[in-house]
Design a protein around this motif. Sequence first.
Motif, PDB file in Angstrom:
ATOM      1  N   MET A  26       0.931  -1.087   0.077  1.00 19.47           N
ATOM      2  CA  MET A  26      -0.048  -0.128  -0.099  1.00 19.47           C
ATOM      3  C   MET A  26       0.910   1.110  -0.083  1.00 19.47           C
ATOM      4  SD  MET A  26      -2.482   1.394   2.776  1.00 19.47           S
ATOM      5  CE  MET A  26      -1.543   2.182   3.886  1.00 19.47           C
ATOM      6  N   ASP A  27       0.838   2.120  -1.074  1.00 18.74           N
ATOM      7  CA  ASP A  27       1.262   3.198  -1.024  1.00 18.74           C
ATOM      8  C   ASP A  27       0.563   4.405  -0.239  1.00 18.74           C
ATOM      9  OD1 ASP A  27       3.529   2.636  -2.941  1.00 18.74           O
ATOM     10  OD2 ASP A  27       1.835   2.224  -4.300  1.00 18.74           O
ATOM     11  N   ALA A  28      -0.707   4.427  -0.208  1.00 21.03           N
ATOM     12  CA  ALA A  28      -1.623   5.348   0.541  1.00 21.03           C
ATOM     13  C   ALA A  28      -2.740   4.743   0.805  1.00 21.03           C
ATOM     14  CB  ALA A  28      -1.610   6.715  -0.359  1.00 21.03           C
ATOM     15  N   GLY A  29      -3.397   5.086   1.768  1.00 19.03           N
ATOM     16  CA  GLY A  29      -4.863   4.702   2.245  1.00 19.03           C
ATOM     17  C   GLY A  29      -5.631   5.721   2.523  1.00 19.03           C
ATOM     18  N   ILE A  30      -7.013   5.519   2.409  1.00 18.47           N
ATOM     19  CA  ILE A  30      -7.868   6.490   2.668  1.00 18.47           C
ATOM     20  C   ILE A  30      -9.120   5.855   3.569  1.00 18.47           C
ATOM     21  CG2 ILE A  30      -9.419   6.278   0.697  1.00 18.47           C
ATOM     22  CD1 ILE A  30      -9.467   9.344   0.585  1.00 18.47           C
ATOM     23  N   SER A  31      -9.440   6.544   4.527  1.00 17.38           N
ATOM     24  CA  SER A  31     -10.369   5.745   5.562  1.00 17.38           C
ATOM     25  C   SER A  31     -11.510   6.891   5.857  1.00 17.38           C
ATOM     26  CB  SER A  31      -9.732   5.529   6.884  1.00 17.38           C
ATOM     27  OG  SER A  31     -10.327   4.625   7.813  1.00 17.38           O
ATOM     28  N   PRO A  32     -12.994   6.378   5.997  1.00 17.99           N
ATOM     29  CA  PRO A  32     -13.948   7.419   6.153  1.00 17.99           C
ATOM     30  C   PRO A  32     -14.099   8.062   7.403  1.00 17.99           C
ATOM     31  CG  PRO A  32     -14.667   5.270   6.098  1.00 17.99           C
ATOM     32  CD  PRO A  32     -13.349   4.998   5.568  1.00 17.99           C
ATOM     33  N   THR A  33     -13.584   7.572   8.482  1.00 17.10           N
ATOM     34  CA  THR A  33     -13.881   8.161   9.834  1.00 17.10           C
ATOM     35  C   THR A  33     -12.347   7.753  10.500  1.00 17.10           C
ATOM     36  OG1 THR A  33     -14.493   6.185  10.935  1.00 17.10           O
ATOM     37  CG2 THR A  33     -16.212   7.616   9.821  1.00 17.10           C
ATOM     38  N   ARG A  34     -12.126   8.897  11.466  1.00 17.69           N
ATOM     39  CA  ARG A  34     -10.998   8.659  12.266  1.00 17.69           C
ATOM     40  C   ARG A  34     -11.305   7.532  13.210  1.00 17.69           C
ATOM     41  NH1 ARG A  34     -12.722  13.875  13.441  1.00 17.69           N
ATOM     42  NH2 ARG A  34     -13.389  13.404  15.320  1.00 17.69           N
ATOM     43  N   PHE A  35     -12.208   7.072  13.651  1.00 13.23           N
ATOM     44  CA  PHE A  35     -12.320   5.686  14.500  1.00 13.23           C
ATOM     45  C   PHE A  35     -11.855   4.597  13.426  1.00 13.23           C
ATOM     46  CE2 PHE A  35     -14.789   1.903  14.871  1.00 13.23           C
ATOM     47  CZ  PHE A  35     -14.305   1.700  16.385  1.00 13.23           C
ATOM     48  N   GLN A  36     -12.337   4.461  12.320  1.00 15.08           N
ATOM     49  CA  GLN A  36     -11.914   3.408  11.510  1.00 15.08           C
ATOM     50  C   GLN A  36     -10.399   3.512  10.988  1.00 15.08           C
ATOM     51  OE1 GLN A  36     -16.001   4.322   9.165  1.00 15.08           O
ATOM     52  NE2 GLN A  36     -14.982   2.564   8.055  1.00 15.08           N
TER      53      GLN A  36
ATOM     54  N   ALA B  25     -17.821   4.891  20.066  1.00 14.14           N
ATOM     55  CA  ALA B  25     -16.896   5.704  19.481  1.00 14.14           C
ATOM     56  C   ALA B  25     -17.063   6.167  18.179  1.00 14.14           C
ATOM     57  CB  ALA B  25     -15.757   4.654  19.673  1.00 14.14           C
ATOM     58  N   PRO B  26     -17.740   5.238  17.321  1.00 16.49           N
ATOM     59  CA  PRO B  26     -17.924   5.852  15.856  1.00 16.49           C
ATOM     60  C   PRO B  26     -18.842   6.898  15.797  1.00 16.49           C
ATOM     61  CG  PRO B  26     -18.657   3.563  16.233  1.00 16.49           C
ATOM     62  CD  PRO B  26     -17.857   3.492  17.352  1.00 16.49           C
ATOM     63  N   VAL B  27     -20.093   6.786  16.731  1.00 14.35           N
ATOM     64  CA  VAL B  27     -21.084   7.860  16.582  1.00 14.35           C
ATOM     65  C   VAL B  27     -20.411   9.060  17.374  1.00 14.35           C
ATOM     66  CG1 VAL B  27     -23.461   8.153  17.779  1.00 14.35           C
ATOM     67  CG2 VAL B  27     -22.871   6.201  16.778  1.00 14.35           C
ATOM     68  N   ARG B  28     -19.549   9.042  18.340  1.00 15.63           N
ATOM     69  CA  ARG B  28     -19.167  10.188  19.126  1.00 15.63           C
ATOM     70  C   ARG B  28     -18.332  10.783  18.254  1.00 15.63           C
ATOM     71  NH1 ARG B  28     -18.780   6.567  23.405  1.00 15.63           N
ATOM     72  NH2 ARG B  28     -16.504   5.938  23.002  1.00 15.63           N
ATOM     73  N   GLU B  29     -18.016  10.497  17.109  1.00 18.61           N
ATOM     74  CA  GLU B  29     -17.201  11.146  16.024  1.00 18.61           C
ATOM     75  C   GLU B  29     -18.104  12.298  15.104  1.00 18.61           C
ATOM     76  OE1 GLU B  29     -14.163  10.342  12.143  1.00 18.61           O
ATOM     77  OE2 GLU B  29     -14.140   9.060  14.024  1.00 18.61           O
ATOM     78  N   ALA B  30     -19.216  11.581  14.873  1.00 24.77           N
ATOM     79  CA  ALA B  30     -20.149  11.949  14.062  1.00 24.77           C
ATOM     80  C   ALA B  30     -21.270  13.027  14.969  1.00 24.77           C
ATOM     81  CB  ALA B  30     -20.691  11.171  13.187  1.00 24.77           C
ATOM     82  N   LEU B  31     -21.400  12.861  16.166  1.00 23.34           N
ATOM     83  CA  LEU B  31     -22.646  13.312  16.797  1.00 23.34           C
ATOM     84  C   LEU B  31     -22.109  13.914  17.907  1.00 23.34           C
ATOM     85  CD1 LEU B  31     -25.661  13.040  16.085  1.00 23.34           C
ATOM     86  CD2 LEU B  31     -25.660  11.357  17.825  1.00 23.34           C
TER      87      LEU B  31
END
Length: 419
Positions: A161-171, A340-346
């Motif tokens: 992997m040269d680079a990655g992208i992730s939809p949330t900080r939690f993930q 945790a994933p909810v607290r990032e968005a809400l």
Amino acid sequence: MKILIIHQNFPGQYKHLAPALAARGHQVVALTPKVDKPQTWKGVRLVPYRITGSSTKGIHPWLQDFETKVLRGQSCYDAALVLRERGFTPDVILAHHGWGESLFLKDVWPGARMGLYCELYHLTTEEFTRFDPEFDRKGTERDGLRIRLKNLNNRLHEEVMDAGISPTRFQASTFPETWQDRITVAHDGVDTDLVRPDPQARLDLDTGQVLTRDDEVITFINRNLEPYRGYHVFMRALPEILRRRPNAQIVLIGGDEVSYGAKAPDGKSWKQIFIDEVRAEISDADWARVHFLGRVPYERFLAMMQISRVHVYLTYPFVLSWSLLEAMSAECAILASDTAPVREALTEDETGRMVDFFDRAGLVDRLCELLDDGDARARLGRAAREHVRKTYDLTRVCLPRHVEWVESLPDLTPRPPRD
């Protein structure tokens, strides 16, 4: 720039990105088993490949998952060789590597830059393996061993992997430190121009009943109704919700299969197991106010969001559902699990309200509080939509970030496959 995209269910997360890259003049090719013959979709050339081979009978259960990924990886490798023979050499390879398709593509094109969609790394901590003790299985002391093997696909991809992208900080945070400096956090985005409040929205039920904003509608969504998304918690709260809210209509969307976690026992569905558990506590008259829509077209999902008075979203510490952000974009008042994933968005009492995932009584109480407070619902709904438009808007925020990320990949030094 020549770009190759790999996704077993194309377009998947590349629904907007692939056409946007093509529109910017890049040559975009997608390898996918979802088409039978070459064709063009929104400027993207779709090239079919066929998955060959089958799982080995009697193989160790911990290896079954990886074997399916090797089969996909080999099949995709064979298709890539054909592309190379025909003169196609990508500058960039984009892949959701979760199904193993991209395992061997650097062996075909070692000079290509590979950008991976980093959805989740499987962790062995109790927060992940024993978050919900009710569903502990026999032999859970071996979970760490099984999960480490489940990460074989992740680990092999990390090497190339040269680079990655992730939809949330939690993930993104679930991935090891060796990945972190290569992962960019950028959500796929919500089309807030499409997903917006509509005072005139209506939801036609199969019974002939029509629900509108004038009705007290409580909504709940899973891709498939299952424990990972709190279906069991919601269903166990349902008898008390119906008792305390005699005018409420409960609308649920979700299939009968399993997206995450273990299958339901005895060949049943999680949906039916928890219906059976609570049904005796609910009168026929009250049960008539509960509506299971199954899986629905997007337009019907959108109508459901637009008439929702309170939307309930529950999840284990796991991948954040797009449906939460879409509900926020539709200006729903949100009641969600404090995970945790909810607290990032809400944010509590700013863009929604939260409750402990396991607190069934608290869920009912907080739900009733929101249903009784129209001013709070309106305030939370407006703030939720404003937050999504500022942070997760598809065309203004997220898609430009993804395009910029892809167009920066050729500047990287490619990582070749290692022995």
